[in-house]
Design a protein around this motif. Structure first.
Motif, short mmCIF file in Angstrom:
data_model
loop_
_atom_site.label_atom_id
_atom_site.label_comp_id
_atom_site.label_asym_id
_atom_site.label_seq_id
_atom_site.Cartn_x
_atom_site.Cartn_y
_atom_site.Cartn_z
N PRO A 88 7.15 -2.66 1.99
CA PRO A 88 6.87 -1.49 2.98
C PRO A 88 6.95 -0.19 2.18
CG PRO A 88 8.36 -2.76 4.43
CD PRO A 88 8.45 -3.31 2.88
N ILE A 89 6.14 0.66 2.43
CA ILE A 89 6.37 1.95 1.49
C ILE A 89 6.89 3.09 2.39
CG2 ILE A 89 5.30 3.67 0.01
CD1 ILE A 89 4.87 0.58 -0.66
N SER A 90 8.11 3.71 1.77
CA SER A 90 8.76 4.73 2.83
C SER A 90 7.53 6.04 2.69
CB SER A 90 10.00 5.04 2.17
OG SER A 90 9.95 5.81 0.92
N ALA A 91 8.05 6.77 3.63
CA ALA A 91 7.27 8.13 4.22
C ALA A 91 7.72 9.23 2.95
CB ALA A 91 7.92 8.62 5.38
N LYS A 92 8.84 8.95 2.37
CA LYS A 92 9.04 9.65 0.99
C LYS A 92 7.99 9.60 0.02
CE LYS A 92 14.03 10.63 2.44
NZ LYS A 92 15.32 10.58 2.11
N ALA A 93 7.70 8.31 -0.22
CA ALA A 93 6.81 7.84 -1.17
C ALA A 93 5.53 7.86 -1.21
CB ALA A 93 7.39 6.12 -1.60
N VAL A 94 4.96 8.19 0.01
CA VAL A 94 3.47 7.84 0.28
C VAL A 94 2.77 8.99 -0.48
CG1 VAL A 94 3.78 6.82 2.32
CG2 VAL A 94 3.38 9.22 2.27
N GLU A 95 3.28 10.20 -0.75
CA GLU A 95 2.38 11.15 -1.48
C GLU A 95 2.37 10.99 -2.99
OE1 GLU A 95 2.07 16.05 -2.02
OE2 GLU A 95 3.41 15.30 -0.50
N THR A 96 3.43 10.62 -3.37
CA THR A 96 3.40 10.42 -4.91
C THR A 96 2.70 9.02 -5.16
OG1 THR A 96 5.63 9.19 -4.73
CG2 THR A 96 5.49 11.62 -5.36
N VAL A 97 2.77 8.23 -4.52
CA VAL A 97 2.11 6.82 -4.83
C VAL A 97 0.71 6.92 -4.55
CG1 VAL A 97 1.58 4.43 -3.79
CG2 VAL A 97 3.97 5.29 -3.67
N THR A 102 -4.35 7.21 -6.85
CA THR A 102 -5.78 7.83 -6.97
C THR A 102 -6.20 8.13 -8.33
OG1 THR A 102 -5.70 8.63 -4.52
CG2 THR A 102 -7.24 9.64 -6.02
N GLY A 103 -5.28 8.61 -9.15
CA GLY A 103 -5.58 9.00 -10.56
C GLY A 103 -6.13 7.97 -11.24
N TRP A 104 -5.56 6.86 -11.18
CA TRP A 104 -5.92 5.60 -11.73
C TRP A 104 -7.13 4.92 -11.41
CZ3 TRP A 104 -6.82 0.35 -10.75
CH2 TRP A 104 -6.89 -0.46 -11.93
N ILE A 105 -7.67 5.26 -9.91
CA ILE A 105 -8.86 4.82 -9.48
C ILE A 105 -9.94 5.78 -9.80
CG2 ILE A 105 -10.23 4.76 -6.94
CD1 ILE A 105 -7.35 3.81 -5.94
N VAL A 106 -9.68 6.79 -10.00
CA VAL A 106 -10.70 7.72 -10.40
C VAL A 106 -11.22 7.54 -12.02
CG1 VAL A 106 -11.23 10.25 -10.96
CG2 VAL A 106 -10.29 9.67 -8.84
N GLU A 107 -9.93 7.27 -12.78
CA GLU A 107 -10.34 7.00 -14.28
C GLU A 107 -11.13 5.43 -14.08
OE1 GLU A 107 -6.89 6.29 -16.51
OE2 GLU A 107 -6.64 8.65 -16.90
N GLN A 108 -10.78 4.72 -13.35
CA GLN A 108 -11.65 3.60 -13.45
C GLN A 108 -13.08 3.62 -12.76
OE1 GLN A 108 -9.82 1.07 -15.26
NE2 GLN A 108 -8.24 2.82 -15.01
N GLU A 109 -13.32 4.80 -12.03
CA GLU A 109 -14.59 5.09 -11.46
C GLU A 109 -14.80 4.13 -10.54
OE1 GLU A 109 -17.76 5.43 -14.43
OE2 GLU A 109 -16.91 7.58 -15.02
N ALA A 110 -13.82 3.59 -9.69
CA ALA A 110 -13.77 2.51 -8.56
C ALA A 110 -14.10 3.05 -7.43
CB ALA A 110 -12.55 1.76 -8.88
N THR A 111 -14.96 2.53 -6.48
CA THR A 111 -14.87 2.68 -5.02
C THR A 111 -13.85 2.06 -4.21
OG1 THR A 111 -17.20 3.19 -5.32
CG2 THR A 111 -16.55 2.94 -3.03
N PRO A 112 -12.85 2.65 -3.94
CA PRO A 112 -11.79 2.06 -2.99
C PRO A 112 -12.28 1.82 -1.71
CG PRO A 112 -11.31 4.30 -3.19
CD PRO A 112 -12.59 4.23 -4.05
N LEU A 113 -11.91 0.58 -1.00
CA LEU A 113 -11.96 0.36 0.59
C LEU A 113 -10.64 0.21 1.09
CD1 LEU A 113 -14.46 -2.80 0.01
CD2 LEU A 113 -14.99 -0.29 0.03
N LEU A 163 -4.01 7.84 0.91
CA LEU A 163 -4.94 7.62 0.08
C LEU A 163 -6.28 8.10 0.26
CD1 LEU A 163 -3.81 3.87 -0.90
CD2 LEU A 163 -4.10 5.83 -2.68
N ILE A 164 -6.54 8.03 1.63
CA ILE A 164 -7.87 8.56 2.34
C ILE A 164 -7.62 10.18 2.14
CG2 ILE A 164 -9.10 8.77 4.18
CD1 ILE A 164 -8.47 6.06 4.97
N ASN A 165 -6.62 10.67 2.39
CA ASN A 165 -6.21 12.04 2.26
C ASN A 165 -6.77 12.74 0.82
OD1 ASN A 165 -4.30 14.41 1.49
ND2 ASN A 165 -4.62 14.60 3.40
N ARG A 166 -6.23 11.90 -0.06
CA ARG A 166 -6.22 12.32 -1.53
C ARG A 166 -7.75 12.20 -1.78
NH1 ARG A 166 -3.92 15.88 -3.32
NH2 ARG A 166 -4.75 15.32 -5.36
#
Length: 248
Positions: A88-97, A102-113, A163-166
């Motif tokens: 599980p991911i804690s609430a304190k970590a969700v924003e940084t994660v 998202t930065g890595w996904i954008v670099e890969q030009e990937a479409t996330p589901l 992640l959807i927010n970002r």
């Protein structure tokens, strides 16, 4: 990108899709992503060490190799990436994660589901409903599918919601699939709907989900401990979809 470490050689993906499997209500995203990785025999590709993730080692039955709890897998033939999370991911970590990934996904030009469950009661044998949402210009990929639009206003919480927010904040193309599921127990049937009616149509993959349905009780039992850990976390920390009126 800091936090993502590729193990071995990088692969060349032309127009990649990434399937996200953080644990959430009903463990639907995790069960679906784990099944996809196993069905396609995807290869371990990269470790995710974003700030705030649990610093634990994970090992699997019948395998001596210990790995970080959040990992990326790849299927080069199908231009596919999958994120597997065993904690599980804690609430304190969700924003940084979310920022890190998202930065890595954008670099890969990937479409996330992004995959999420919507707590719902349903009768035995009743198939869960599936809804699709999108950010950026990715919604076009839903037009040729039978995925329904949401029947009411809602929000998605936890790491998937972050992640959807970002993606929405950056106007980056992503898809979100929300499936009705059991909020108390792992729900392999709902996970099979995510794969069969959501992931498969937008990726063009053929995904055999019969094992998820046939072995539902076994899968549910194996995932029960993680489901209990998720229930012990405060509701706002767990990835799930909820009616918007709960926030008004």
């Amino acid at each position: 990108m800091a936090g993502i470490r590729v193990h071995g050689e990088s692969v060349a993906l032309e127009d990649p899709t990434l399937v996200e499997g953080f644990p959430g209500v009903g463990l639907v995203g995790k069960i679906a992503t784990d099944h996809l990785i196993e069905q396609l025999e995807m290869e371990y590709y990269a470790s995710v060490g974003c700030e705030g993730l649990p610093r634990i080692g994970v090992y699997r039955e019948g395998d001596r190799t210990a790995r970080p709890p959040v990992r990326l897998y790849v299927d080069e033939e199908h231009d596919l990436l999958a994120l597997r999370s065993d904690a599980p991911i804690s609430a304190k970590a969700v924003e940084t994660v979310a920022d890190c990934l998202t930065g890595w996904i954008v670099e890969q030009e990937a479409t996330p589901l992004y995959l999420s469950g919507l707590p719902a009661e349903r009768e035995n044998g009743e198939r869960p409903d599936l809804y699709g949402i999108a950010t950026g210009d990715a919604g076009e990929r839903l037009e040729d599918t039978d995925v329904a639009t949401p029947p009411e206003d809602g929000v998605i919480t936890g790491p998937t919601g972050a992640l959807i927010n970002r993606a929405a904040h950056e106007d980056y193309g992503s898809l979100g699939f929300v499936v009705e599921c059991n909020h108390r127990f792992p729900d392999p049937e709902a996970a099979s709907v995510l794969l069969e009616e959501g992931v498969a149509p937008v990726t063009g993959l053929e995904i055999d989900v019969s094992e998820l349905v046939d072995r539902a009780e076994e899968i549910r039992a194996k995932r029960e401990q993680l489901a209990q850990q998720m229930q012990a976390i405060a509701q706002e920390e767990s990835s799930q979809a909820q009616p918007l009126r709960m926030y008004q």
